[in-house]
Motif scaffolding. Sequence first.
Motif, mmCIF file in Angstrom:
data_model
loop_
_atom_site.group_PDB
_atom_site.id
_atom_site.type_symbol
_atom_site.label_atom_id
_atom_site.label_comp_id
_atom_site.label_asym_id
_atom_site.label_seq_id
_atom_site.Cartn_x
_atom_site.Cartn_y
_atom_site.Cartn_z
ATOM 1 N N ASP A 133 0.791 -1.147 0.023
ATOM 2 C CA ASP A 133 0.046 -0.152 -0.115
ATOM 3 C C ASP A 133 0.883 1.253 -0.233
ATOM 4 O O ASP A 133 0.490 2.159 -0.722
ATOM 5 C CB ASP A 133 -0.801 -0.143 1.213
ATOM 6 N N ILE A 134 2.127 1.243 0.801
ATOM 7 C CA ILE A 134 2.889 2.310 0.692
ATOM 8 C C ILE A 134 3.612 2.636 -0.739
ATOM 9 O O ILE A 134 3.351 3.849 -1.095
ATOM 10 C CB ILE A 134 3.972 2.413 2.057
ATOM 11 N N LEU A 135 3.957 1.564 -1.301
ATOM 12 C CA LEU A 135 4.634 1.713 -2.554
ATOM 13 C C LEU A 135 3.695 2.204 -3.558
ATOM 14 O O LEU A 135 4.061 2.806 -4.377
ATOM 15 C CB LEU A 135 5.438 0.578 -2.901
ATOM 16 N N ASP A 136 2.267 1.807 -3.332
ATOM 17 C CA ASP A 136 1.422 2.193 -4.376
ATOM 18 C C ASP A 136 0.870 3.715 -3.976
ATOM 19 O O ASP A 136 -0.035 4.201 -4.674
ATOM 20 C CB ASP A 136 0.347 1.232 -4.450
ATOM 21 N N ASN A 137 1.315 4.239 -3.000
ATOM 22 C CA ASN A 137 1.080 5.593 -2.257
ATOM 23 C C ASN A 137 -0.709 5.680 -2.079
ATOM 24 O O ASN A 137 -1.101 6.411 -2.505
ATOM 25 C CB ASN A 137 1.467 6.717 -3.085
ATOM 26 N N SER A 138 -1.132 4.508 -1.662
ATOM 27 C CA SER A 138 -2.662 4.438 -1.363
ATOM 28 C C SER A 138 -2.943 4.733 0.111
ATOM 29 O O SER A 138 -4.055 4.967 0.813
ATOM 30 C CB SER A 138 -3.453 3.148 -1.801
ATOM 31 N N SER A 139 -1.803 5.032 0.900
ATOM 32 C CA SER A 139 -1.896 5.171 2.398
ATOM 33 C C SER A 139 -2.061 6.749 2.318
ATOM 34 O O SER A 139 -1.032 7.354 2.339
ATOM 35 C CB SER A 139 -0.579 4.775 2.961
ATOM 36 N N GLU A 140 -3.183 7.273 2.888
ATOM 37 C CA GLU A 140 -3.395 8.770 3.100
ATOM 38 C C GLU A 140 -2.476 9.214 4.231
ATOM 39 O O GLU A 140 -2.213 10.367 4.236
ATOM 40 C CB GLU A 140 -4.863 8.801 3.378
ATOM 41 N N ILE A 141 -2.372 8.365 5.131
ATOM 42 C CA ILE A 141 -1.710 9.114 6.306
ATOM 43 C C ILE A 141 -0.137 9.548 5.940
ATOM 44 O O ILE A 141 0.343 10.423 5.983
ATOM 45 C CB ILE A 141 -1.606 8.282 7.566
ATOM 46 N N ILE A 193 3.875 13.061 4.468
ATOM 47 C CA ILE A 193 4.940 13.676 3.288
ATOM 48 C C ILE A 193 4.804 14.949 2.822
ATOM 49 O O ILE A 193 5.854 15.651 2.923
ATOM 50 C CB ILE A 193 5.040 12.527 2.425
ATOM 51 N N THR A 194 3.393 15.146 2.618
ATOM 52 C CA THR A 194 3.192 16.602 2.309
ATOM 53 C C THR A 194 3.512 17.708 3.066
ATOM 54 O O THR A 194 4.114 18.657 2.745
ATOM 55 C CB THR A 194 1.687 16.725 1.581
ATOM 56 N N LEU A 195 3.144 17.478 4.460
ATOM 57 C CA LEU A 195 3.492 18.423 5.414
ATOM 58 C C LEU A 195 5.024 18.532 5.682
ATOM 59 O O LEU A 195 5.507 19.612 5.887
ATOM 60 C CB LEU A 195 2.667 18.035 6.646
ATOM 61 N N ILE A 196 5.793 17.465 5.341
ATOM 62 C CA ILE A 196 7.116 17.443 5.784
ATOM 63 C C ILE A 196 7.861 18.164 4.739
ATOM 64 O O ILE A 196 8.872 18.873 5.201
ATOM 65 C CB ILE A 196 7.655 16.061 6.091
ATOM 66 N N VAL A 197 7.519 18.090 3.500
ATOM 67 C CA VAL A 197 8.101 18.749 2.327
ATOM 68 C C VAL A 197 7.630 20.131 2.421
ATOM 69 O O VAL A 197 8.256 21.079 1.953
ATOM 70 C CB VAL A 197 7.456 18.034 1.029
ATOM 71 N N LEU A 198 6.404 20.371 2.943
ATOM 72 C CA LEU A 198 5.851 21.841 2.817
ATOM 73 C C LEU A 198 6.840 22.761 3.954
ATOM 74 O O LEU A 198 7.220 23.823 3.616
ATOM 75 C CB LEU A 198 4.505 22.118 3.182
ATOM 76 N N ILE A 199 6.971 21.957 5.148
ATOM 77 C CA ILE A 199 7.733 22.588 6.210
ATOM 78 C C ILE A 199 9.269 22.885 5.761
ATOM 79 O O ILE A 199 9.664 23.673 6.087
ATOM 80 C CB ILE A 199 7.670 21.733 7.414
ATOM 81 N N ALA A 200 9.850 21.809 5.068
ATOM 82 C CA ALA A 200 11.060 22.083 4.486
ATOM 83 C C ALA A 200 11.380 22.873 3.520
ATOM 84 O O ALA A 200 12.327 23.840 3.578
ATOM 85 C CB ALA A 200 11.635 20.374 4.117
ATOM 86 N N ILE A 201 10.323 23.189 2.678
ATOM 87 C CA ILE A 201 10.606 24.298 1.705
ATOM 88 C C ILE A 201 10.369 25.622 2.317
ATOM 89 O O ILE A 201 10.995 26.513 2.146
ATOM 90 C CB ILE A 201 9.226 23.984 0.594
#
Length: 148
Positions: A105-113, A118-126
């Motif tokens: 599920d993780i490799l298919d990116n079907s895990s919403e959490i 990841i989106t939050l981590i990337v936004l904070i890093a940017i």
Amino acid sequence: MRASNLYQYFWAVAIILGFLAFTEFISDENSVFDVNVHDTYYVMAHSHLYTGLTLIYFIIGLIYKVSGKILNQKLIAIHTIITIGSFIAYYILWAITLATSNPDDILDNSSEIFNTGITLIVLIAIAAQPLLIANILIGLVKKKTITT
């Protein structure tokens, strides 16, 4: 945290990411990271993602090596904690998600959490990167005090 040796942390992360890019390229060339935004999928190979991040961390380390003496120490600490912390937070999130769900599920990116994290981590890093630019500009503009 001394600015004179800070670049070594960024270069260590860059070496780790470069190693991950190399192993990802050797092990599975078809491993991709896809993000679903509305009706569009953005697809990027993991090895390309790691290679890009390797270059970014190396350049940040180079900036700190060249201009470490003129920078504000507080802004350096905040930027470093957020930037390197985002790298560590990504792998902590990856490990937690692997332990609690099906790896397919993780490799298919079907895990919403996982995707939200990841989106939050990337936004904070940017969001932390303008701190480096502001710190360089402040360091160039501030007057040097001469003591006699």
